[in-house]
Design an enzyme around this catalytic site. Structure first.
Site, PDB file in Angstrom:
ATOM      1  N   LYS A 125       0.870  -1.182   0.000  1.00  0.00           N
ATOM      2  CA  LYS A 125       0.000   0.000   0.000  1.00  0.00           C
ATOM      3  C   LYS A 125       0.900   1.223   0.000  1.00  0.00           C
ATOM      4  O   LYS A 125       2.027   1.171   0.494  1.00  0.00           O
ATOM      5  CB  LYS A 125      -0.890   0.008   1.249  1.00  0.00           C
TER       6      LYS A 125
HETATM    7  N1  GLU Z   1      -7.364  -0.277  -2.835  1.00  0.00           N
HETATM    8  C1  GLU Z   1      -8.125  -1.462  -3.009  1.00  0.00           C
HETATM    9  C2  GLU Z   1      -8.131  -2.298  -1.741  1.00  0.00           C
HETATM   10  O1  GLU Z   1      -7.900  -1.811  -0.674  1.00  0.00           O
HETATM   11  C3  GLU Z   1      -7.730  -2.258  -4.238  1.00  0.00           C
HETATM   12  C4  GLU Z   1      -6.309  -2.653  -4.368  1.00  0.00           C
HETATM   13  C5  GLU Z   1      -5.982  -3.234  -5.728  1.00  0.00           C
HETATM   14  O2  GLU Z   1      -6.842  -3.367  -6.567  1.00  0.00           O
HETATM   15  O3  GLU Z   1      -4.803  -3.532  -5.897  1.00  0.00           O
HETATM   16  O4  GLU Z   1      -8.446  -3.450  -1.786  1.00  0.00           O
END
Ligand code: GLU
Length: 435
Positions: A125
């Protein structure tokens, strides 16, 4: 904030001391949840200890020229937690409260989310500590391109694949993909997911997290022997997750009685017309402008007497201060990390099931995986195929988690963690340590 630098403060039990001023960080919550699940499994403790730490955290400065000609410097991060099952995967967040530890905690959740869905990805992240509402579109583009350049050496379609998260969206991903591709000298659609379909994005990606929340809520409603047609639902947040979940559940006959955005919520015991309420994407912060018999604050919405509560906005909204007041029979987590560990324990003690984020909102990363496959193959899928395959994957994951839930005396969160952690730990054990 509780100190984030001392791990011993993050161990099980410390949260009981939480007071109104002490909200735990995503990292503390994630570590506590990991330990909780590990206690139920016979896993090498070295592997568990390893998984409490990220593999790498990249911190960068992102200078941009503001529209008035001044230069401002922001801080950006990319936390890469674990890649034993495949490339790092996870969103990028633009929010004033983005911190290193938040990215690490959210990156850990991505590892479990990908593993619970059995996707060949690890977890990451990232984000920039910035208030995106205070940037013009041009400034956001410059920020994104420069941030992309600063993290270019640590991302890539087989290395680490960013996606949208809070404060970012398809346009952000398009700029990032363009910045990356320009430097590589070739178009590399697979470096990000959540792009607009015209440049290799997947149909149905935007709606996917909300769609999975609705599917999992429907399964939970059935599991607890309620009839969806008489089920009342309150949803905090009317962005992509909240609005899509609300509309699907509404279409399936549920009574969505309350929804909210940052300004507050609207409440109708007869059920709201969810399609008529503009989502954040359609018209930002417009929920309160919609006619309804009653209004509620965001705090009141969480305490409404409903069958299902779906927190789909921010983290840490269900906490020790309000957990005793929650009247819902079932909680389905639409946001990432909406429940603190102390609140989780209170819900367990009160017998309120909490269906965890790593399962409920995993539709986003699952369709990201579909998008990545489409990019590799240079072949777009139909919306129908995306929906069918997402539905299938969600039901498969629900079944595996339900089996653990039924076979062990654990919470839904522990059951999902047990599935995820077993897969990740087995992969670590099979691959071994190098050198
Ligand atoms: N931000 C989204 C999550 O927290 C998607 C992450 C992604 O698609 O890589 O799941």
């Amino acid at each position: 904030m509780v100190s984030q630098s001392n791990y011993s403060q993050s161990e099980e039990g410390a949260v009981a001391k939480s007071t109104e001023t002490e909200i735990e960080s995503a990292l503390e919550t994630a570590r506590r949840q990991l330990q909780h699940a590990a206690d139920h499994l016979d896993i090498d403790s070295n592997v568990v200890d390893r998984l409490k730490h990220p593999k790498k955290v990249h911190e960068v400065t992102v200078p941009i020229e503001r529209d008035d000609g001044t230069v401002e410097v922001f801080t950006g991060y990319r936390a890469q937690h674990d890649s034993v099952r495949g490339p790092y995967k996870g969103g990028l967040r633009y929010h004033p409260e983005v911190t290193r530890d938040e990215c690490v905690g959210l990156g850990m959740w991505m590892t479990w989310k990908c593993a619970v869905m059995d996707l060949p990805f690890g977890g990451a992240k990232g984000g920039v500590a910035v208030n995106p509402k205070k940037l013009s579109d041009d400034e956001t583009e410059r920020l994104t391109r420069r941030f992309g350049e600063e993290i270019r050496s640590v991302i890539g379609p087989t290395v680490d694949i960013p996606a949208p998260d809070m404060g970012t969206g398809p346009q952000t991903m398009a700029w990032l993909m363009d910045a990356y591709s320009m430097q590589e000298g070739e178009t590399v659609p697979g470096v990000v997911t959540g792009k607009p379909p015209v440049i290799g994005g997947s149909k149905g990606r935007n709606e996917a997290p909300g769609r999975s929340v609705a599917i999992i809520a429907r399964e939970a409603i059935e599991y607890y022997e309620k009839d969806i047609k008489t089920t009342t639902i309150a949803i905090q947040g009317y962005g992509s997750v909240g609005s899509n979940a609300a509309r699907l559940l509404d279409d399936w006959g549920a009574n969505v009685v309350a929804v909210s955005d940052v300004n507050g919520g609207i409440y109708d015991t007869n059920g709201l017309d969810t399609h008529a309420i503009p989502s954040h994407h359609e018209e930002p912060e417009a929920v309160m402008r919609h006619d309804a018999p009653e209004t509620v604050t965001n705090a009141e919405l969480l305490e409404l007497d409903v069958d299902v509560l779906i927190p789909a906005a921010l983290g840490n909204v269900l906490k020790v201060e309000n957990a005793e007041e929650v009247m819902a029979d079932i909680i389905v987590e639409g946001a990432n990390g909406p429940t603190t560990s102390a609140a989780d324990q209170i819900f367990t003690d009160r017998g309120i099931p909490v269906i965890p984020d790593i399962l409920a909102n995993a539709g986003g990363v699952t369709v990201s995986y579909f998008e990545w496959l489409q990019d590799i193959n240079r072949r777009a899928w139909s919306l129908e195929r995306v929906h069918n395959e997402l539905d299938e994957e969600m039901l498969k994951a629900w079944d595996v988690v339900e089996t653990e839930f039924a076979n062990r005396d654990v919470t839904w969160r522990d059951a999902a963690y047990i599935v995820a952690l077993s897969r990740v730990a087995e992969a670590h054990e099979v691959r071994g340590l190098w050198p």
